[in-house]
Design a protein around this motif. Structure first.
Motif, short mmCIF file in Angstrom:
data_model
loop_
_atom_site.label_atom_id
_atom_site.label_comp_id
_atom_site.label_asym_id
_atom_site.label_seq_id
_atom_site.Cartn_x
_atom_site.Cartn_y
_atom_site.Cartn_z
N UNK A 249 -0.21 -12.62 24.18
CA UNK A 249 -0.67 -11.41 23.36
C UNK A 249 -0.08 -11.69 22.09
N UNK A 250 -0.81 -10.71 21.41
CA UNK A 250 -0.20 -10.77 19.68
C UNK A 250 -0.29 -9.36 19.01
N UNK A 251 0.36 -9.16 18.14
CA UNK A 251 0.05 -7.83 17.53
C UNK A 251 0.43 -8.24 16.00
N UNK A 252 -0.46 -8.70 15.31
CA UNK A 252 -0.24 -9.56 13.96
C UNK A 252 -0.35 -8.54 12.92
N UNK A 253 0.89 -8.55 12.01
CA UNK A 253 1.00 -7.82 11.05
C UNK A 253 0.80 -8.73 9.67
N UNK A 254 0.19 -7.92 8.71
CA UNK A 254 0.35 -8.34 7.25
C UNK A 254 0.96 -7.51 6.26
N UNK A 255 1.81 -8.02 5.52
CA UNK A 255 2.68 -7.15 4.53
C UNK A 255 2.00 -7.29 3.28
N UNK A 256 1.54 -6.11 2.58
CA UNK A 256 0.89 -6.01 1.04
C UNK A 256 2.00 -5.57 0.47
N UNK A 257 2.39 -6.42 -0.71
CA UNK A 257 3.20 -5.95 -1.56
C UNK A 257 2.48 -5.42 -2.78
N UNK A 258 3.14 -4.60 -3.54
CA UNK A 258 2.43 -3.89 -4.90
C UNK A 258 2.10 -4.87 -5.84
N UNK A 259 2.75 -5.96 -5.87
CA UNK A 259 2.50 -6.88 -6.98
C UNK A 259 1.28 -7.86 -6.64
N UNK A 397 12.33 -2.98 4.93
CA UNK A 397 11.65 -2.05 5.79
C UNK A 397 10.51 -2.37 6.49
N UNK A 398 9.71 -3.31 5.85
CA UNK A 398 8.37 -3.81 6.39
C UNK A 398 8.95 -5.19 7.40
N UNK A 399 10.09 -5.74 6.92
CA UNK A 399 10.39 -6.95 7.62
C UNK A 399 11.05 -6.32 9.03
N UNK A 400 11.56 -5.37 9.03
CA UNK A 400 12.13 -4.61 10.15
C UNK A 400 11.18 -4.35 10.95
N UNK A 401 10.23 -3.90 10.51
CA UNK A 401 8.97 -3.22 11.46
C UNK A 401 8.37 -4.56 12.20
N UNK A 402 8.07 -5.74 11.32
CA UNK A 402 7.36 -6.86 12.13
C UNK A 402 8.64 -7.33 12.88
#
Length: 496
Positions: A249-259, A397-402
């Motif tokens: 399985x997978x649950x792929x995240x993408x993190x979008x930075x404001x820059x 915080x995003x890294x911790x979530x992933x």
């Protein structure tokens, strides 16, 4: 009605079974073929055929095996459109997506053409006085592959070309939901000049998989599919002393930075989230918007909402139906759970229908915001055109979530900061990372390297790791003395 044949010992043959499974067009659920559940005797024949073929195939020079792959690659390219049409009809994928499915498989066959250099061993002269050491890479024997519905060209081509190029023989059990594409691949492989028995194809369901996991002749098993099935296959195969690589399985995240480049982000997320109806193990199903990037959420939802599903015969269709009514019902139940558990449904595709194809397995693009980690739509792999959007205040915080997610197949980050990208790629506990690339599926001279609950095994698909998976290394230490060596018997373990 088209009855899908088996391939045993080089012959396309109709099964003697009385148990068949309907193959349907997902756009309208019309039955387009029937696939047999191979009998125990037919499975034994396929394995025996592969075993006998191995006795001669392993001695075929590696350059000749490479030339077989060259001929096969040429045939696949010549007939790519025909293969894609078969694939689109039985999966519901758009024609362009089907062409991409076939092409990504062709790229692995091109890698198999490099097998002479990939199978080179190592050597060192004079490791001790008058002693040389060198290694050879040799095939295992009979290998097996169990492939899923979502990539019926690419994933079989991940498996049998590299295995056979290494000198093994192969038994393939493709998905019973779309078996006609793998059969076309097998027919072309035979047309390319593959000797009888080198590739065998059986069909069916769970009962046809089990013998491949326990049969003493089979040395290695490769699987792509769901977590529970992958766990079962890995445990059963390894308990029966086989190598196993199981992609789950997978649950792929993408993190979008404001820059990040906003337009680039939005354009990429639309296709990465709902393309192929979300039925990709590398689809982006969670978008994590950091800080001020959260202001982009309404515009992303609006763009995704404009995407329209439809049949593959309509060139304006952005994606097709789900593979089956059961898959559709599962996705709809998860969409409903998202609503019930407090997520905000910005785009709701649960009531979508396509004129003229009302009986199809349609789910429209669906977007949730305000998603939290305890929700079902966050925890489960939906495998549908559903994007969950999560807010984070910082990259940490995003890294911790992933990293807290049990899956580790793929992830990506969109940013214009080299420091942020480097921090993310170093600290994220996911096997495949994209930087300003939404779906980081590596080309086949690298390996497909999912982590955590996305993979069970040690050696991954294609690239150098696949060569190691399908081979053994034999190391030779030799001495050719020119005359008697004085000194008497050596009573130690050291070389002298």
């Amino acid at each position: 009605m088209n009855h899908v044949p088996l391939l045993i010992n080089g012959e396309l043959c109709q099964s003697a079974t009385d148990a068949y499974i309907d193959v349907t067009n997902p756009a309208n659920n019309d039955v387009i073929a029937r696939v047999p559940c191979a009998t125990s005797d037919e499975i034994e024949q396929a394995i025996d055929s592969a075993s006998k073929a191995f006795e001669t195939w392993k001695d075929v020079p590696v350059t000749e095996r490479a030339r077989l792959m060259m001929r096969y690659q040429a045939l696949l390219k010549e007939q790519q459109k025909e293969i894609a049409e078969i694939l689109a009809a039985e999966t519901g994928k758009t024609f362009d997506d089907a062409m991409g499915d076939v092409w990504r498989g062709i790229e692995v066959v091109e890698q198999a053409m490099n097998v002479p250099s990939l199978m080179m061993g190592e050597t060192a002269e004079n490791v001790a006085r008058g002693i040389d050491t060198y290694s050879y890479i040799q095939p295992l024997g009979v290998c097996a592959g169990i492939t899923p519905f979502n990539f019926p060209a690419m994933i079989p081509l991940w498996m049998f070309p590299l295995s056979i190029a290494c000198g093994n023989t192969f038994v393939l059990k493709p998905s019973e939901q779309d078996p006609m594409t793998p059969m076309k691949l097998a027919e072309l492989f035979k047309q390319a000049g593959a000797p009888d028995g080198v590739l065998n194809v059986i069909h069916g369901g769970k009962d046809q998989v089990e013998p491949l996991l326990t049969h003493p002749t089979i040395k290695a098993v490769s699987f792509v599919g769901s977590v529970p099935v992958g766990q079962h296959i890995y445990r059963t195969a390894t308990a029966n002393m086989k190598r196993a690589q199981c992609f789950a399985g997978a649950k792929n995240h993408t993190v979008i930075m404001p820059d990040a480049n906003k337009e680039h982000v939005l354009n990429n997320l639309v296709g990465a989230s709902v393309g192929a109806a979300g039925q990709r193990c590398m689809a982006i199903s969670v978008a994590v918007f950091v800080g001020e990037a959260q202001a982009w959420i309404p515009e992303l939802a609006e763009r995704i909402g404009q995407v329209k599903p439809g049949p593959w015969t309509d060139k304006d269709s952005a994606f097709g139906p789900l593979i089956s009514p059961q898959a559709r019902q599962r996705v709809l139940s998860l969409i409903e759970s998202g609503k019930q558990q407090g997520a905000t449904c910005l785009v709701d595709g649960s009531e979508v229908t396509v004129p003229g194809y009302e009986q199809g397995n349609w789910v429209g693009p669906t977007v949730f915001s305000d998603v939290t980690p305890e929700m079902d739509i966050y925890q489960q792999e939906i495998f549908g055109p559903v994007l969950s959007m999560v807010n984070a205040d910082s990259l940490d915080e995003a890294l911790t979530l992933v990293n807290n997610n049990p899956y580790g197949n793929g992830t990506s980050i969109f940013t214009n900061s080299g420091a942020a990208a480097r921090k993310y790629q170093r600290e994220v506990t996911v096997g495949q990372v994209g930087i300003n690339v939404p779906i980081p599926v590596p080309l086949p001279f690298f390996s497909f390297t999912g982590w955590k609950n996305s993979f069970y095994g040690d050696l991954h698909a294609y690239g150098k790791q696949a060569i190691r998976f399908y081979t053994e290394t034999k190391t030779i230490t030799s001495r050719w003395p020119e005359s008697d060596i004085p000194g008497g018997p050596n009573m130690t373990i050291s070389l002298s």
